[in-house]
Design a protein around this motif. Structure first.
Motif, PDB file in Angstrom:
ATOM      1  N   ALA A  56       0.816  -1.034  -0.611  1.00 21.54           N
ATOM      2  CA  ALA A  56       0.449  -0.027  -0.386  1.00 21.54           C
ATOM      3  C   ALA A  56       1.281   1.148   0.297  1.00 21.54           C
ATOM      4  O   ALA A  56       0.470   2.067  -0.500  1.00 21.54           O
ATOM      5  N   VAL A  57       1.690   1.172   0.946  1.00 23.80           N
ATOM      6  CA  VAL A  57       2.552   2.636   0.789  1.00 23.80           C
ATOM      7  C   VAL A  57       3.282   2.913  -0.383  1.00 23.80           C
ATOM      8  O   VAL A  57       4.020   3.885  -0.908  1.00 23.80           O
ATOM      9  N   ASP A  58       4.032   1.808  -1.030  1.00 24.97           N
ATOM     10  CA  ASP A  58       4.553   1.368  -2.270  1.00 24.97           C
ATOM     11  C   ASP A  58       3.298   2.633  -3.320  1.00 24.97           C
ATOM     12  O   ASP A  58       4.138   2.962  -4.221  1.00 24.97           O
ATOM     13  N   GLU A 100       7.959   8.788   6.937  1.00 23.93           N
ATOM     14  CA  GLU A 100       8.605   7.780   8.117  1.00 23.93           C
ATOM     15  C   GLU A 100       7.495   6.159   7.481  1.00 23.93           C
ATOM     16  O   GLU A 100       8.309   4.932   7.629  1.00 23.93           O
ATOM     17  N   MET A 101       6.417   6.649   6.741  1.00 25.23           N
ATOM     18  CA  MET A 101       5.819   5.470   6.135  1.00 25.23           C
ATOM     19  C   MET A 101       6.396   4.895   5.288  1.00 25.23           C
ATOM     20  O   MET A 101       7.034   3.854   5.421  1.00 25.23           O
ATOM     21  N   LYS A 102       7.303   4.825   4.745  1.00 31.06           N
ATOM     22  CA  LYS A 102       8.204   4.319   3.402  1.00 31.06           C
ATOM     23  C   LYS A 102       9.504   3.807   4.500  1.00 31.06           C
ATOM     24  O   LYS A 102      10.167   2.655   3.605  1.00 31.06           O
ATOM     25  N   GLU A 107      12.287  -0.463   6.140  1.00 28.48           N
ATOM     26  CA  GLU A 107      12.626  -1.174   7.624  1.00 28.48           C
ATOM     27  C   GLU A 107      12.554  -2.985   7.548  1.00 28.48           C
ATOM     28  O   GLU A 107      12.638  -3.861   7.674  1.00 28.48           O
ATOM     29  N   LEU A 108      10.367  -2.642   7.492  1.00 30.15           N
ATOM     30  CA  LEU A 108      10.210  -3.914   7.230  1.00 30.15           C
ATOM     31  C   LEU A 108      10.887  -5.026   6.663  1.00 30.15           C
ATOM     32  O   LEU A 108      10.845  -6.351   7.214  1.00 30.15           O
ATOM     33  N   ALA A 109      11.434  -4.745   5.457  1.00 33.71           N
ATOM     34  CA  ALA A 109      11.550  -5.524   4.482  1.00 33.71           C
ATOM     35  C   ALA A 109      12.955  -5.971   4.468  1.00 33.71           C
ATOM     36  O   ALA A 109      12.891  -7.134   3.426  1.00 33.71           O
ATOM     37  N   HIS A 110      13.419  -5.472   5.321  1.00 33.30           N
ATOM     38  CA  HIS A 110      15.228  -5.859   5.799  1.00 33.30           C
ATOM     39  C   HIS A 110      14.750  -6.823   7.411  1.00 33.30           C
ATOM     40  O   HIS A 110      15.824  -6.972   7.600  1.00 33.30           O
ATOM     41  N   GLU A 111      13.827  -6.544   7.881  1.00 30.05           N
ATOM     42  CA  GLU A 111      13.928  -7.877   9.236  1.00 30.05           C
ATOM     43  C   GLU A 111      12.788  -8.671   8.536  1.00 30.05           C
ATOM     44  O   GLU A 111      12.001  -9.167   8.541  1.00 30.05           O
ATOM     45  N   SER A 128      -0.911   2.728   9.214  1.00 35.43           N
ATOM     46  CA  SER A 128      -1.730   1.816   8.399  1.00 35.43           C
ATOM     47  C   SER A 128      -3.176   2.785   8.646  1.00 35.43           C
ATOM     48  O   SER A 128      -3.623   3.373   7.539  1.00 35.43           O
ATOM     49  N   LYS A 129      -2.898   3.310   9.876  1.00 36.76           N
ATOM     50  CA  LYS A 129      -4.206   4.798  10.158  1.00 36.76           C
ATOM     51  C   LYS A 129      -4.021   6.202   9.221  1.00 36.76           C
ATOM     52  O   LYS A 129      -5.269   6.664   8.694  1.00 36.76           O
TER      53      LYS A 129
END
Length: 149
Positions: A56-58, A100-102, A107-111, A128-129
């Motif tokens: 969604a962010v992308d 910050e969302m991006k 960070e999640l992609a590398h966790e 998300s909100k």
């Protein structure tokens, strides 16, 4: 590309964003409804954090905001300019929220550690909100200008 083609690309991207938002909301609701919010499964974490939120962010930044700028004939080449313009248009109160969302998405992609992903769940829910609010603002703007009818 003529204005009609630009509009069509933008509307397709907005439709993608709205669909992505729908699935993110649904995933969050399912985790809460199942009572797994405090201890979600690895699969739920992967779906919410890695797939749904990140996608969604992308779509928001790389597709919707970029194609809106292109539709409105803005000369914007950097993502920073795209998010700054989103603030100027009233989609978000501070463009740093989009950054910050991006950043969280990156960070999640590398966790890879499940425990660390669990620690980030509340942050993803909060971001998300904000993501939902930004999408709502964009949709209001589009309806007002009758871009996608």
């Amino acid at each position: 590309m003529n204005i009609g083609e630009r509009k069509e690309v933008f509307c397709q991207n907005l439709k993608l964003l709205n669909k992505s938002i729908y699935w993110l909301k649904r995933s969050i609701q399912r985790v809460k409804a199942a009572g797994n919010f405090e201890n979600p499964s690895e699969e739920q974490l992967e779906i919410i954090l890695m797939n749904r939120y990140s996608r969604a962010v992308d779509i928001l930044i790389s597709k919707v905001l970029r194609s809106l700028d292109y539709l409105e004939l803005e000369e914007i080449n950097r993502k920073l300019d795209i998010v700054i313009r989103a603030e100027k248009m009233g989609f978000v109160e501070d463009y740093n929220i989009l950054i910050e969302m991006k950043d969280l998405r990156n960070e999640l992609a590398h966790e890879y550690l499940e425990e660390r992903l669990r620690d980030r769940l509340e942050e993803v829910i909060e971001k998300s909100k904000k993501l939902f609010e930004v999408a709502d603002e964009i949709n209001r703007y589009v309806r007002k200008l009758k871009y996608c009818e």
